[in-house]
Design a protein around this motif. Structure first.
Motif, mmCIF file in Angstrom:
data_model
loop_
_atom_site.group_PDB
_atom_site.id
_atom_site.type_symbol
_atom_site.label_atom_id
_atom_site.label_comp_id
_atom_site.label_asym_id
_atom_site.label_seq_id
_atom_site.Cartn_x
_atom_site.Cartn_y
_atom_site.Cartn_z
ATOM 1 N N VAL A 1 54.758 61.290 42.853
ATOM 2 C CA VAL A 1 53.343 60.942 43.532
ATOM 3 C C VAL A 1 52.708 59.813 42.692
ATOM 4 N N PRO A 2 51.878 59.170 43.228
ATOM 5 C CA PRO A 2 51.011 57.884 42.703
ATOM 6 C C PRO A 2 50.385 58.629 41.144
ATOM 7 N N ASP A 3 50.163 57.709 40.161
ATOM 8 C CA ASP A 3 49.243 58.161 39.214
ATOM 9 C C ASP A 3 48.328 58.654 39.590
ATOM 10 N N ALA B 1 42.721 50.922 43.614
ATOM 11 C CA ALA B 1 43.022 52.383 43.489
ATOM 12 C C ALA B 1 42.312 52.878 44.591
ATOM 13 N N VAL B 2 42.420 54.250 44.639
ATOM 14 C CA VAL B 2 41.699 55.035 45.652
ATOM 15 C C VAL B 2 40.990 56.046 45.247
ATOM 16 N N LEU B 3 39.611 56.320 45.264
ATOM 17 C CA LEU B 3 38.923 57.386 45.174
ATOM 18 C C LEU B 3 38.704 58.208 46.128
ATOM 19 N N LYS B 4 39.121 59.528 45.987
ATOM 20 C CA LYS B 4 39.056 60.522 46.882
ATOM 21 C C LYS B 4 38.359 61.821 46.565
ATOM 22 N N THR B 5 37.564 62.358 47.544
ATOM 23 C CA THR B 5 36.724 63.847 47.227
ATOM 24 C C THR B 5 38.215 64.579 47.251
ATOM 25 N N GLY C 1 36.010 60.782 53.236
ATOM 26 C CA GLY C 1 35.962 61.143 51.808
ATOM 27 C C GLY C 1 36.851 60.449 50.845
ATOM 28 N N GLN C 2 36.834 59.108 51.378
ATOM 29 C CA GLN C 2 37.647 58.196 50.350
ATOM 30 C C GLN C 2 37.357 56.886 50.411
ATOM 31 N N ALA C 3 37.683 56.143 49.178
ATOM 32 C CA ALA C 3 37.114 54.754 49.250
ATOM 33 C C ALA C 3 38.252 53.805 48.518
ATOM 34 N N LEU D 1 41.193 60.074 41.314
ATOM 35 C CA LEU D 1 41.389 58.660 41.686
ATOM 36 C C LEU D 1 43.062 58.560 41.421
ATOM 37 N N GLU D 2 43.451 57.645 42.306
ATOM 38 C CA GLU D 2 44.881 57.586 42.638
ATOM 39 C C GLU D 2 45.173 55.990 42.589
ATOM 40 N N ALA D 3 46.516 55.828 42.112
ATOM 41 C CA ALA D 3 46.799 54.359 42.015
ATOM 42 C C ALA D 3 47.144 54.040 43.607
ATOM 43 N N TRP D 4 46.849 52.675 43.853
ATOM 44 C CA TRP D 4 47.302 52.505 45.064
ATOM 45 C C TRP D 4 48.677 52.138 45.238
ATOM 46 N N VAL D 5 49.252 52.654 46.384
ATOM 47 C CA VAL D 5 50.666 52.522 46.602
ATOM 48 C C VAL D 5 51.116 51.384 47.518
ATOM 49 N N PRO D 6 52.125 50.554 46.855
ATOM 50 C CA PRO D 6 52.293 49.340 47.806
ATOM 51 C C PRO D 6 53.286 49.562 48.842
ATOM 52 N N PHE D 7 53.086 50.627 49.824
ATOM 53 C CA PHE D 7 53.957 51.115 50.499
ATOM 54 C C PHE D 7 54.294 50.072 51.674
ATOM 55 N N GLU D 8 55.753 50.085 52.057
ATOM 56 C CA GLU D 8 56.212 49.388 53.418
ATOM 57 C C GLU D 8 55.832 50.033 54.568
ATOM 58 N N ASP E 1 42.313 53.182 59.669
ATOM 59 C CA ASP E 1 41.141 53.584 59.183
ATOM 60 C C ASP E 1 41.205 55.482 58.785
ATOM 61 N N GLY E 2 42.464 55.579 58.349
ATOM 62 C CA GLY E 2 42.802 56.702 57.946
ATOM 63 C C GLY E 2 43.247 57.705 58.881
ATOM 64 N N ILE E 3 43.224 57.279 60.241
ATOM 65 C CA ILE E 3 43.630 58.334 61.384
ATOM 66 C C ILE E 3 44.979 57.920 61.861
HETATM 67 P P1 AMP Z 1 44.817 60.719 53.073
HETATM 68 O O1 AMP Z 1 43.445 61.270 53.784
HETATM 69 O O2 AMP Z 1 45.031 61.057 51.809
HETATM 70 O O3 AMP Z 1 45.974 61.086 53.919
HETATM 71 O O4 AMP Z 1 44.697 59.141 53.315
HETATM 72 C C1 AMP Z 1 44.737 58.583 54.496
HETATM 73 C C2 AMP Z 1 45.411 57.197 54.575
HETATM 74 O O5 AMP Z 1 44.948 56.534 53.619
HETATM 75 C C3 AMP Z 1 46.874 57.259 54.304
HETATM 76 O O6 AMP Z 1 47.584 57.705 55.438
HETATM 77 C C4 AMP Z 1 47.194 55.909 53.879
HETATM 78 O O7 AMP Z 1 47.439 55.057 54.765
HETATM 79 C C5 AMP Z 1 46.153 55.694 52.992
HETATM 80 N N1 AMP Z 1 46.223 55.973 51.485
HETATM 81 C C6 AMP Z 1 45.766 57.245 51.063
HETATM 82 N N2 AMP Z 1 46.190 57.274 49.850
HETATM 83 C C7 AMP Z 1 46.563 55.889 49.464
HETATM 84 C C8 AMP Z 1 47.266 55.558 48.182
HETATM 85 N N3 AMP Z 1 47.117 56.178 46.968
HETATM 86 N N4 AMP Z 1 47.676 54.258 48.174
HETATM 87 C C9 AMP Z 1 47.864 53.578 49.476
HETATM 88 N N5 AMP Z 1 47.212 53.997 50.605
HETATM 89 C C10 AMP Z 1 46.597 55.339 50.711
#
Ligand code: AMP
Length: 375
Positions: free
Chosen positions: A111-113, A134-138, A147-149, A171-178, A205-207
């Motif tokens: 998992v990301p940090d 980074a990503v801040l999530k509820t 619920g995330q920024a 708070l999660e590290a941003w994942v530089p995914f492909e 937009d998260g969808i």
């Molecule tokens: P989630 O609600 O956690 O499924 O997030 C919705 C979407 O936001 C994901 O499908 C990704 O596209 C993006 N996302 C969420 N968390 C991360 C993360 N740690 N790093 C990069 N992208 C993220």
């Protein structure tokens, strides 16, 4: 067999459509009187905790959910009277992003940090460790990007804190995914596991916007995803379908989250697999033998969000399967989906090219990007 479903959205609707063919009957409980599964099932309009609703559900043989945020304690109480599948433990883990990430880590699933955040000083200390972006999530009630920024620069901190602060956060590290991908597997009450092929998923937009299956990845990557999902299924003594969402890149695979239910990324299984995720979920829930998960072709599924296009135009595309959930249009709402199935990836390319002039520009470019990822 009478199956009760907590949540009456499109997932319950597609489960009922599959289960009716198996001779099952359905009761769905939903707080909304226009829940779209109501066309296929007896709809009980009640709050999750409502005793009247619970009474109707207790008359069922099995219970399952179409929504992962049904309170775990409601499922716990119901499970004293009849089998609730998957069980409350899977929901308790999936409903809290912190508990979920800790479970992944414990199971050796990368998992990301991440850090639990209760206060501004927590956030600043975690950012020191993780850095930006980074990503801040509820921790709770987040879905479809709600619920995330994303924090890209220090200027993003204050608006994010204003929007989300005051509730438990992670708070999660941003994942530089492909790519993002998802794997759905089903486990029977006897412990048998079957997997659907890994799908590539694209979110905006998260969808979730689309899923391509099988994902064009090395077999070793697909095998790794199967192993991760197996660890979850075994640990949770899970019954039914579960989807694990993953990030893929040079780092391998990293887990984002799991859904204790049937999932949008596997809607293609209705036309693209011998047994759909909906049927297999119900087979597991009702102690029936699982069906084959072999693919019938290459599948591309895409969602209709906010508005349904004109079926009079799009149904002219050969091999296009149409699913209209019968929901009121609203911006950002999933209203339906379509699936293309072809014997070869080249067949999908052809179908997308034929469809392009019939699609809005955003959907057209999304689909083109999915089939020609390098372009
Ligand atoms: P989630 O609600 O956690 O499924 O997030 C919705 C979407 O936001 C994901 O499908 C990704 O596209 C993006 N996302 C969420 N968390 C991360 C993360 N740690 N790093 C990069 N992208 C993220």
């Amino acid at each position: 067999m009478r199956v009760g479903i907590l949540g009456g959205g499109q997932l319950a609707r597609m489960m009922a459509a599959a289960g009716i063919e198996l001779g099952m009957e359905f009761v769905v409980l939903d707080p909304s009187p226009d829940a779209c599964a109501g066309r296929f099932a007896e709809l009980v309009t009640a709050a999750w905790q409502d005793a009247t609703g619970a009474e109707r559900l207790l008359a069922c043989d099995r219970l399952t959910c179409d929504f992962e945020n049904v309170p775990a304690e409601v499922l716990d109480a119901l499970s004293a009277s009849l089998p609730v599948r998957p069980g409350p433990a899977a929901f308790a883990a999936a409903q809290d992003r912190l508990v979920e990430k800790r479970l992944f880590r414990e199971l050796g699933i990368p998992v990301p940090d991440f850090f639990a955040i209760e206060s501004r000083p927590d956030l600043l200390a975690a950012l020191e460790q993780i850095g930006l972006p980074a990503v801040l999530k509820t921790r709770r009630m987040g879905y479809d990007g709600k619920g995330q920024a994303v924090l890209r620069s220090s200027e993003d901190l204050e608006p994010a804190w204003q929007a989300l602060g005051g509730q438990p956060l992670i708070l999660e590290a941003w994942v530089p995914f492909e790519h993002e991908c998802a794997i759905t597997a089903v486990r029977s009450s006897g412990g048998e596991i079957r997997h659907y092929p890994l799908s590539w998923t694209v979110h905006q937009d998260g969808i979730l916007r689309l899923a391509l299956a099988p994902a064009p990845v090395d077999e070793a990557v697909a095998a790794q995803a199967r192993e991760y999902v197996d660890r979850l299924l075994e640990r949770l003594d899970y019954v039914g379908c579960l989807t694990l969402e993953l990030f893929a890149g040079p780092f391998g695979l990293m887990a984002n989250e799991f859904a204790p239910r049937v999932h949008n990324s596997a809607h293609w299984t209705i036309e693209g697999s011998v047994t759909s995720q909906f049927e297999n979920h119900l087979r597991a829930v009702c102690d029936l033998p699982l069906g084959a998960t072999d693919m019938l072709g290459h599948a591309l599924m895409f969602n209709w969000i906010g508005a349904m296009p004109d079926p009079g135009l799009l149904l002219s595309v050969p091999g296009l399967a149409w699913h209209d959930y019968g929901k009121q249009a609203r911006p950002g709402r999933k209203l339906g989906h379509a699936t293309l199935l072809a014997a070869h990836p080249a067949g999908l390319n052809e179908a997308v090219r034929a469809m392009r002039p019939l699609l809005d520009t955003q959907t057209a470019s999304l689909l083109t990007g999915a089939i020609t990822p390098e372009g």
